[in-house]
Scaffold this active site. Structure first.
Site, mmCIF file in Angstrom:
data_model
loop_
_atom_site.group_PDB
_atom_site.id
_atom_site.type_symbol
_atom_site.label_atom_id
_atom_site.label_comp_id
_atom_site.label_asym_id
_atom_site.label_seq_id
_atom_site.Cartn_x
_atom_site.Cartn_y
_atom_site.Cartn_z
ATOM 1 N N THR A 227 -24.880 -34.142 41.083
ATOM 2 C CA THR A 227 -23.663 -33.151 41.952
ATOM 3 C C THR A 227 -24.346 -34.431 42.700
ATOM 4 O O THR A 227 -25.453 -34.456 43.303
ATOM 5 C CB THR A 227 -23.988 -31.704 41.734
ATOM 6 O OG1 THR A 227 -23.970 -31.239 40.580
ATOM 7 C CG2 THR A 227 -23.493 -31.185 43.024
ATOM 8 N N ARG A 255 -15.350 -25.229 31.559
ATOM 9 C CA ARG A 255 -16.060 -25.477 31.983
ATOM 10 C C ARG A 255 -16.543 -24.972 33.787
ATOM 11 O O ARG A 255 -16.479 -26.591 33.748
ATOM 12 C CB ARG A 255 -17.744 -24.816 31.234
ATOM 13 C CG ARG A 255 -18.991 -25.389 31.408
ATOM 14 C CD ARG A 255 -19.662 -26.662 32.542
ATOM 15 N NE ARG A 255 -20.929 -26.079 33.129
ATOM 16 C CZ ARG A 255 -21.597 -26.797 33.998
ATOM 17 N NH1 ARG A 255 -21.249 -27.405 35.011
ATOM 18 N NH2 ARG A 255 -22.708 -26.597 33.981
ATOM 19 N N GLY A 257 -19.464 -25.037 36.786
ATOM 20 C CA GLY A 257 -20.837 -24.841 37.536
ATOM 21 C C GLY A 257 -20.768 -24.441 38.377
ATOM 22 O O GLY A 257 -19.520 -22.913 38.298
ATOM 23 N N ASP A 258 -21.502 -24.227 38.728
ATOM 24 C CA ASP A 258 -22.059 -23.253 40.490
ATOM 25 C C ASP A 258 -21.509 -24.013 41.624
ATOM 26 O O ASP A 258 -20.704 -23.318 42.765
ATOM 27 C CB ASP A 258 -23.655 -23.279 40.585
ATOM 28 C CG ASP A 258 -24.210 -25.275 40.584
ATOM 29 O OD1 ASP A 258 -23.794 -25.986 39.845
ATOM 30 O OD2 ASP A 258 -25.652 -24.661 41.047
ATOM 31 N N GLY A 279 -28.755 -29.071 39.847
ATOM 32 C CA GLY A 279 -28.948 -29.241 38.496
ATOM 33 C C GLY A 279 -28.002 -28.381 38.066
ATOM 34 O O GLY A 279 -26.899 -27.633 37.990
ATOM 35 N N GLY A 281 -25.949 -25.282 36.773
ATOM 36 C CA GLY A 281 -24.904 -24.118 37.139
ATOM 37 C C GLY A 281 -25.397 -23.525 36.744
ATOM 38 O O GLY A 281 -24.995 -22.161 37.526
HETATM 39 N N1 GLY Z 1 -24.575 -28.291 39.598
HETATM 40 C C1 GLY Z 1 -23.818 -28.833 38.968
HETATM 41 C C2 GLY Z 1 -23.283 -28.110 37.738
HETATM 42 O O1 GLY Z 1 -23.691 -27.719 37.188
HETATM 43 O O2 GLY Z 1 -21.499 -28.370 37.099
#
Ligand code: GLY
Length: 379
Positions: A227, A255, A257-258, A279, A281
């Site tokens: 990221t 999916r 992530g964060d 990292g 997410g």
């Molecule tokens: N931090 C990026 C993800 O997990 O998608």
């Protein structure tokens, strides 16, 4: 508050030149300067800075400057902070050598690149994000369009693409690069029979496949959850942030992530500071760490201590055996990039080694600085 002209920062485009050009800025914030024309207002207590994950000082997409150099120069010559940050991360999004974001980001389990991004504008108190967006190389720009053109904060999936098309973005059928396509083909060859097994076995099996592909040079270990998060504070004390990603390599389609979730992959409070992450997410989604970090800074913690508090929260929330190593600590990493309203900054993570760095650009120029770790050893 004093005024600095755009001319003061136009002397050079090189990093060293940038540093030289910025030096008078810092000094000028402490003295009267009657000859200066109206321009950028400088708050003397603020040290303007751009920080990002280390890929913000590694990739140039064939150009002369990195993400943090570009963003710092634009910010110091009067651009809106968020516009400067997005121009910076666009360099990484468009660079096929960074397989963690944008064009050539590692695709999902079906071989399709699905991108997530979020932006927050501190002074305007506005935000926008997209999730699972296909066919647009720079999702950070689409996140900004969500912020500017809609009443919403997050648009996902096919509808995010329709929104992007309607806003005038070019939609491409496939934004894999030759490198990401080759890596997916190899992943499929090695892992497909394992893909939808019982989650406990699947986690271990997929981890083994990932590590074998890292060992054989197909993928960069840092790009599995790779990221870019980039945050900036201008001389006027304006704070913004952006996070953009192709998400977890080979993820189940859809999916998120964060990265596109406000409070998780990015949080900005215009009066307090900004935090963003790279990292795993899932760990950050569960603990909502960027929001936590900004709130810890509001209560008086330094960027480093606030970031470490978030790492502790993740450690406390990680109790499933499949997510623990043989030391009973998390078997994954999460990194945070944190800046407060004065321009103090830190990079922190659950784990770090000598190569764990984050990118910084300020009046001293662009560089990589060490990430501070909560825990010893590696994941
Ligand atoms: N931090 C990026 C993800 O997990 O998608």
């Amino acid at each position: 508050m004093q005024t600095i002209t755009r001319r003061d920062f136009m002397a050079s485009t090189a990093v060293a030149g940038l540093a030289a050009a910025a030096e008078p800025l810092v000094a000028a914030s402490h003295r009267e300067s009657p000859e200066r024309a109206p321009g950028v207002k400088v708050q003397s207590s603020v040290r303007p800075v751009i920080i990002s994950s280390s890929n913000g000082q590694i990739y140039k997409n064939g150009g002369a400057k990195t993400c943090v150099e570009t963003a710092f120069e634009m910010m110091m010559t009067g651009s809106d902070v968020l516009d400067a940050l997005i121009a910076g991360v666009n360099i990484v999004e468009l660079d096929p050598l960074d397989t963690s974001v944008g064009y050539g980001g590692l695709p999902n389990a079906d071989g399709v690149v699905q991108l997530d991004a979020s932006v927050m504008h501190g002074p305007k108190k506005r935000a926008g994000a997209v999730g699972a967006l296909e066919g647009v190389r720079t999702p950070s720009n689409v996140a900004k369009a969500v912020m500017e053109m809609t009443d919403h904060h997050l648009i996902v999936g096919k509808d995010a693409q329709t929104f992007a098309r309607n806003m005038g973005f070019t939609i491409e059928a496939d934004i894999n690069s030759p490198t990401s396509r080759k890596a997916w083909q190899e992943w499929k060859r090695r892992s497909d029979p394992l893909h939808y097994l019982d989650p406990n076995r699947r986690e271990a099996a997929l981890r083994e496949v990932m590590m074998s592909m890292v060992a054989d040079g197909f993928i960069n270990e840092n790009h599995i959850y790779g990221t870019i998060n980039c945050n900036g504070v201008s001389a006027k004390g304006e704070i913004c942030g952006v996070t953009t990603t192709s998400g977890l390599a080979w993820k189940i389609p859809g999916r998120l992530g964060d990265s596109p979730i406000l409070g998780a992959g990015l949080y900005v409070d215009g009066e307090v500071g900004a935090a963003g992450s790279t990292g795993r997410g899932e760990a950050n989604l569960f603990s909502q760490c960027s929001m936590l970090i900004v709130e810890e800074m509001r209560r008086g913690k330094s960027p480093k201590d606030a970031g470490l508090e978030a790492c502790r929260r993740i450690q406390r929330n990680t109790i499933e055996k499949r997510l623990l190593n043989d030391r009973s600590t998390p078997n994954f990493n999460v990194n945070f990039y944190v800046v407060n309203a004065k321009g103090d900054h830190a990079g922190v993570a659950l784990y770090a080694n000598a190569n764990s760095t984050y990118a910084v650009c300020d009046e001293k120029g662009a560089r990589l600085e060490r990430i501070e770790a909560l825990l010893p050893g590696v994941a």
